[in-house]
Design a protein around this motif. Sequence first.
Motif, short mmCIF file in Angstrom:
data_model
loop_
_atom_site.label_atom_id
_atom_site.label_comp_id
_atom_site.label_asym_id
_atom_site.label_seq_id
_atom_site.Cartn_x
_atom_site.Cartn_y
_atom_site.Cartn_z
N ILE A 84 -11.55 14.76 0.66
CA ILE A 84 -12.38 13.64 0.21
C ILE A 84 -13.48 13.43 1.25
CG2 ILE A 84 -12.41 11.19 -0.37
CD1 ILE A 84 -9.43 11.51 -1.15
N SER A 85 -14.72 13.47 0.79
CA SER A 85 -15.86 13.35 1.70
C SER A 85 -16.02 11.92 2.21
CB SER A 85 -17.15 13.78 1.00
OG SER A 85 -17.60 12.76 0.13
N GLY A 86 -16.93 11.78 3.10
CA GLY A 86 -17.29 10.46 3.60
C GLY A 86 -18.16 9.71 2.60
N SER A 87 -18.41 8.47 2.92
CA SER A 87 -19.21 7.62 2.05
C SER A 87 -19.81 6.49 2.87
CB SER A 87 -18.32 7.03 0.95
OG SER A 87 -19.03 6.11 0.17
N HIS A 88 -20.90 5.96 2.41
CA HIS A 88 -21.49 4.79 3.06
C HIS A 88 -20.98 3.50 2.42
CE1 HIS A 88 -24.02 7.23 5.55
NE2 HIS A 88 -24.45 7.88 4.49
N ALA A 89 -20.12 3.64 1.41
CA ALA A 89 -19.51 2.47 0.77
C ALA A 89 -18.34 1.97 1.62
CB ALA A 89 -19.03 2.83 -0.63
N ASN A 102 -14.47 -2.72 -3.22
CA ASN A 102 -13.69 -2.60 -4.47
C ASN A 102 -14.51 -2.05 -5.63
OD1 ASN A 102 -11.16 -3.46 -3.47
ND2 ASN A 102 -11.89 -5.57 -3.52
N LEU A 103 -15.28 -1.01 -5.37
CA LEU A 103 -16.08 -0.36 -6.41
C LEU A 103 -15.14 0.35 -7.38
CD1 LEU A 103 -18.80 1.11 -4.06
CD2 LEU A 103 -18.99 -0.92 -5.50
N ASP A 104 -15.53 0.41 -8.65
CA ASP A 104 -14.69 1.01 -9.68
C ASP A 104 -14.25 2.43 -9.31
OD1 ASP A 104 -14.77 -1.26 -11.25
OD2 ASP A 104 -16.38 -0.51 -12.54
N TRP A 105 -15.21 3.27 -8.88
CA TRP A 105 -14.87 4.65 -8.57
C TRP A 105 -13.90 4.73 -7.39
CZ3 TRP A 105 -15.68 6.54 -3.77
CH2 TRP A 105 -16.63 5.92 -2.96
N CYS A 106 -14.03 3.82 -6.45
CA CYS A 106 -13.16 3.81 -5.27
C CYS A 106 -11.73 3.41 -5.65
CB CYS A 106 -13.74 2.88 -4.21
SG CYS A 106 -12.97 3.04 -2.60
N LEU A 107 -11.60 2.43 -6.51
CA LEU A 107 -10.28 2.01 -6.98
C LEU A 107 -9.61 3.12 -7.79
CD1 LEU A 107 -11.15 -1.66 -7.95
CD2 LEU A 107 -9.92 -0.88 -5.91
#
Length: 82
Positions: A54-59, A64-69
Amino acid sequence: MIKTGTTFSDLKEKYGDFEDWISKGLGRPGHEIKVVNAELDPLPEPDQIQGAIISGSHAYVTDNLDWCLRLEKWTKRIKSFR
């Protein structure tokens, strides 16, 4: 590889994006690694993959973004798949 975002444009222009950095770090620059965009693409079924990065992210996970959940639930499925 599960891509969870894109780096800043100036870094991307100079060094590539997260998946490029990871590929290089794995000693596989230029080799095919399947990249799935967690924000846009369906995540693969656990029995269809041999592993996942799983790559990094600036989020922030606290956003609690939909894609993250959705990714969080998916990682639990990966962990329980044997």
